[in-house]
Write an enzyme that holds these catalytic residues in place. Structure first.
Site, short mmCIF file in Angstrom:
data_model
loop_
_atom_site.label_atom_id
_atom_site.label_comp_id
_atom_site.label_asym_id
_atom_site.label_seq_id
_atom_site.Cartn_x
_atom_site.Cartn_y
_atom_site.Cartn_z
N SER A 39 0.84 -1.20 0.00
CA SER A 39 0.00 0.00 0.00
C SER A 39 0.87 1.24 0.00
O SER A 39 2.10 1.16 0.04
CB SER A 39 -0.92 0.00 1.22
OG SER A 39 -0.16 0.28 2.38
N LYS A 40 0.20 2.38 -0.02
CA LYS A 40 0.86 3.68 -0.06
C LYS A 40 2.00 3.81 0.95
O LYS A 40 3.02 4.42 0.67
CB LYS A 40 -0.17 4.78 0.23
CG LYS A 40 -1.00 5.12 -0.97
CD LYS A 40 -0.38 6.26 -1.76
CE LYS A 40 -0.84 6.26 -3.19
NZ LYS A 40 0.11 5.76 -4.14
N ARG A 41 1.77 3.26 2.13
CA ARG A 41 2.78 3.48 3.18
C ARG A 41 4.09 2.75 2.88
O ARG A 41 5.10 2.99 3.53
CB ARG A 41 2.23 3.11 4.56
CG ARG A 41 2.08 1.65 4.80
CD ARG A 41 1.22 1.34 6.01
NE ARG A 41 0.79 -0.04 5.96
CZ ARG A 41 1.48 -1.05 6.42
NH1 ARG A 41 2.62 -0.83 7.02
NH2 ARG A 41 1.04 -2.28 6.30
N HIS A 42 4.07 1.86 1.88
CA HIS A 42 5.32 1.20 1.48
C HIS A 42 6.03 1.96 0.37
O HIS A 42 7.01 1.49 -0.18
CB HIS A 42 5.04 -0.23 1.02
CG HIS A 42 4.43 -1.08 2.08
ND1 HIS A 42 3.11 -1.49 2.04
CD2 HIS A 42 4.94 -1.58 3.23
CE1 HIS A 42 2.85 -2.21 3.11
NE2 HIS A 42 3.94 -2.28 3.85
N GLY A 43 5.52 3.14 0.06
CA GLY A 43 6.16 3.94 -1.00
C GLY A 43 5.32 3.93 -2.26
O GLY A 43 4.11 3.69 -2.21
#
Ligand code: GLU
Length: 484
Positions: free
Chosen positions: A249-253
């Site tokens: 997801s977004k939080r992984h880049g």
């Protein structure tokens, strides 16, 4: 003939999972000399995102994926927008109702929520109870004008087996599937229904898609069977998970093809990286062209366990491609990054030569642009640590002496400049490094970078001499700006 498709819903950007699925389909088609079809699943109008379809098509093209049939190129099996195939969906829905394999369901959202709560309390899997399935044909509700959805009559017992080409047979109990919805109350078909008709009518031979769809496949198989349609083969490619094994997801880049482009990842590198997410070539190599991958690609080397996304590997892949691609191609790819960093290359060294000088040290196009910036603009600030280390004592005198010597060189290249440094070091009775470090700082503002003689050759005689003198003067006058 093999016919495969990629069927994105234009509800956002092209995610790397989707890009990878498209790539596998494309390679499978190429390998088997078949056709690769692009179908845009835009039936759910409420979820459409303006510009999404265009962005996705653009993203696929940027990765080198080309389709033989699709919304923009046409083909014999069109239309390639799902929404334009509505008449056929309607007709098939009516067929299922007429043959008593589907039924109208009038249950309201509240009633369904209530039902779900009860099932949860009993720890039963959530599924429709089948209340409206039992309504007789002459039930007055049918002429009441109340809204209804259409549901599939799923056999109450037995199993449906997905014969997956990657993971083998996967068995689903029909009981668990429940009577799923085929069409919404406004008459639009849902994915699990429309996809069957489209795949069948487009003569798709292999449905290759993400593992997240595996649980949809038994439902689709039931629809094929109810309509008596020949089925394609199914293959579900593994999920792409984050390094912590959670959903990417977004939080992984970055997760979309567009974001990678903005970060300076070359499309060739991204493509090469993506094709290794869940597939491995039969030979000990990781860097390959799409043509090479197409020769090798088949489903037997697609793994069934999740693929783990690794941004370090992507960066490594990118730096390989930065070394590999022709300078002219990189010069073109670099343009938007030069603009973003306000680097004007019209006056200054040839751009390709500049790229050649620094590409070994860059991991992205952003870093490549940063790396050549000093060639096109004099440094305004100087690394603080460098000032403390290399700009003390006699530094200004030495810089000036070097400038004088260099200004007299009749020939300007790596070797003549190096010789001049050697001579100067001898004359001043210092180590060559004691001249190299302050020089690099004076002309680039930095303490690290390409080899000094290589970079001075590219920077040119006039500019080198000017920068050495300028730094010396600024140092003497105490107006040298340290890097903040
Ligand atoms: N529109 C569906 C999706 O984007 C297609 C899935 C499939 O390939 O069947 O997930």
């Amino acid at each position: 003939m093999v016919r495969v498709r990629f069927a994105p819903s234009p509800t956002g950007t092209l995610h790397i999972g989707g890009a990878r699925t498209a790539l596998f389909n494309y390679l499978f088609a190429k390998h088997h000399h078949g056709r690769f079809i692009l179908r845009v699943e835009d039936t759910d109008r409420a979820r459409l995102v303006e510009g999404s379809e265009q962005g996705m098509l653009q993203g696929l093209k940027s990765l080198g994926i080309v389709w033989d049939e699709g919304p923009d190129v046409g083909g014999d099996y069109g239309p390639y927008h799902q929404s334009e195939r509505a008449a056929r969906h309607k007709e098939a829905l009516q067929q299922l109702l007429d043959t008593d394999q589907a039924y109208r369901c009038y249950c309201t959202a509240d009633e369904l929520a209530e039902e779900r709560k009860r099932q949860e309390a009993l720890k039963e899997p959530p599924r429709y109870s089948g209340r409206c399935r039992l309504r007789p044909a002459d039930d007055p509700i049918h002429s009441s004008g109340l809204p209804f959805v259409v549901r599939m009559k799923v056999p109450a017992s037995g199993v449906t087996v997905v014969d997956d080409l990657i993971r083998g047979p996967v068995t689903f109990e029909n009981r668990i599937l429940g009577d799923f919805v085929l069409a919404k109350s406004d008459g639009t078909p849902v994915y699990n229904f429309a996809v069957v008709l489209d795949d069948h009518d487009m003569a798709i031979t292999h449905v290759i898609r993400g593992e997240e769809h595996l649980s949809n496949t038994p439902k689709q198989i039931l629809v094929y069977q109810a309509l008596n349609l020949a089925m394609p083969a199914f293959a579900h490619v593994p999920m792409i998970l984050a390094p912590d094994h959670t959903k990417l997801s977004k939080r992984h880049g970055a997760t979309s093809v567009e974001e990678y482009r903005e970060q300076g990842i070359l499309p060739e590198a991204l493509t090469n990286y993506l094709l290794l997410l869940g597939w491995s070539p039969p030979e000990e190599t990781e860097i390959m062209t799409l043509e090479q991958a197409a020769q090798w690609f088949d489903l037997d080397r697609v793994q069934h366990t999740a693929a783990i996304y690794d941004v370090k590997k992507l960066q490594w892949m990118n730096s390989q491609y930065l070394r590999l691609l022709p300078l002219s191609a990189l010069a073109e790819d670099l343009q938007p990054f030069l603009q973003a960093q306000h680097i004007h290359v019209e006056t200054g060294p040839d751009l390709e030569v500049a790229i050649g000088l620094v590409r070994e040290r860059a991991r992205t196009l952003v870093e490549l642009a940063e790396g050549i910036a000093f060639l096109y603009a004099r440094p305004e600030t100087f690394e603080t640590k460098g000032i403390e280390k290399h700009f003390q004592g006699e530094a200004p005198d030495r810089l000036r002496a070097l400038a004088d010597t260099l200004s007299e060189l009749a020939q300007w290249n790596h070797d003549t400049v190096m010789e001049a440094y050697d001579k100067e070091a001898l004359r001043l009775q210092v180590k060559r490094a004691e001249l190299i470090h302050p020089s690099r700082l004076a002309v680039t503002g930095r303490t690290v970078g390409p080899g000094l003689f290589e970079l001075l050759e590219v920077l040119g005689q006039k500019e080198t001499v000017a920068r050495l003198r300028e730094a010396a003067t600024a140092l003497e006058e105490g107006r040298l700006m340290p890097t903040p």
